[in-house]
Design a protein around this motif. Structure first.
Motif, PDB file in Angstrom:
ATOM      1  N   MET A   1      -6.472  25.733  24.712  1.00 24.07           N
ATOM      2  CA  MET A   1      -7.802  25.517  25.238  1.00 24.07           C
ATOM      3  C   MET A   1      -8.566  24.605  24.282  1.00 24.07           C
ATOM      4  O   MET A   1      -8.513  24.774  23.079  1.00 24.07           O
ATOM      5  N   ALA A   2      -9.271  23.648  24.818  1.00 22.60           N
ATOM      6  CA  ALA A   2     -10.068  22.734  24.002  1.00 22.60           C
ATOM      7  C   ALA A   2     -11.314  23.441  23.482  1.00 22.60           C
ATOM      8  O   ALA A   2     -11.869  24.318  24.136  1.00 22.60           O
ATOM      9  N   VAL A   3     -11.750  23.050  22.296  1.00 26.78           N
ATOM     10  CA  VAL A   3     -12.981  23.566  21.721  1.00 26.78           C
ATOM     11  C   VAL A   3     -14.119  22.701  22.251  1.00 26.78           C
ATOM     12  O   VAL A   3     -14.123  21.488  22.060  1.00 26.78           O
ATOM     13  N   VAL A   4     -15.093  23.342  22.934  1.00 31.18           N
ATOM     14  CA  VAL A   4     -16.132  22.586  23.633  1.00 31.18           C
ATOM     15  C   VAL A   4     -17.494  23.258  23.458  1.00 31.18           C
ATOM     16  O   VAL A   4     -17.608  24.477  23.590  1.00 31.18           O
ATOM     17  N   VAL A   5     -18.528  22.456  23.190  1.00 34.95           N
ATOM     18  CA  VAL A   5     -19.895  22.963  23.217  1.00 34.95           C
ATOM     19  C   VAL A   5     -20.272  23.108  24.684  1.00 34.95           C
ATOM     20  O   VAL A   5     -20.304  22.129  25.426  1.00 34.95           O
ATOM     21  N   GLN A   6     -20.535  24.345  25.127  1.00 35.62           N
ATOM     22  CA  GLN A   6     -20.799  24.624  26.539  1.00 35.62           C
ATOM     23  C   GLN A   6     -22.279  24.587  26.892  1.00 35.62           C
ATOM     24  O   GLN A   6     -22.646  24.177  27.991  1.00 35.62           O
ATOM     25  N   SER A   7     -23.139  25.065  25.992  1.00 35.02           N
ATOM     26  CA  SER A   7     -24.578  25.050  26.251  1.00 35.02           C
ATOM     27  C   SER A   7     -25.326  25.161  24.930  1.00 35.02           C
ATOM     28  O   SER A   7     -24.747  25.474  23.890  1.00 35.02           O
TER      29      SER A   7
END
Length: 146
Positions: free
Chosen positions: A1-7
């Motif tokens: 899973m990619a590391v992502v800033v979601q909010s």
């Protein structure tokens, strides 16, 4: 899973406390990064008291001590039964910004690979280079300047 800033959620105030609303969609095991920055017209300093349960990510740093400038500090935690808002208490009433980012996909047992930062008196933000030691890392670079 990619590391992502979601909010993200952030606010600022000139009182002795700053309350920021939790980012949209926070669920248990999200990685939360909290950042505080205070503007200084003089050579002051401030003590930040973050919400309970946070771990220091970046130590208190003051750019241009003794004159106008700003201070910065960051913390983190893995979400677990999060409240709807977070309160940062300050040692003095100064213009302060406080934010929290919700990040997904982090390594569950070691969410932070490392930290590096600087405090400089410059007309533009400067961030040092950083090489991660594991794959699939998010390089997260909050910046504040006066």
């Amino acid at each position: 899973m990619a590391v992502v800033v979601q909010s993200y959620s952030g606010t600022s105030t000139s009182t002795g406390t700053v309350t920021v609303t939790a980012p949209i969609g926070v669920v248990n095991n999200d990685f939360l990064v909290f950042v505080a920055s205070t503007d200084w017209a003089d050579g002051g300093t401030v003590a930040y008291t973050p919400p309970t349960g946070l771990t220091a990510l970046f130590p208190y740093t003051r750019a241009n001590p003794g004159a106008a400038g700003n201070s910065f500090q960051a913390w983190y935690r893995v979400a677990s039964g999060e409240p709807g808002s977070y309160i940062l208490t300050l040692g003095s009433a100064r213009l302060t910004g406080f934010s929290v980012s919700r990040i997904d996909g982090q390594h569950t047992s070691t969410p932070v690979d490392g930290t590096i930062g600087t405090a400089v008196n410059s007309g533009q933000p400067i961030t040092p280079g950083y090489t991660t030691t594991v794959d699939n890392c998010l390089v997260y670079r909050p910046v504040t300047w006066d």
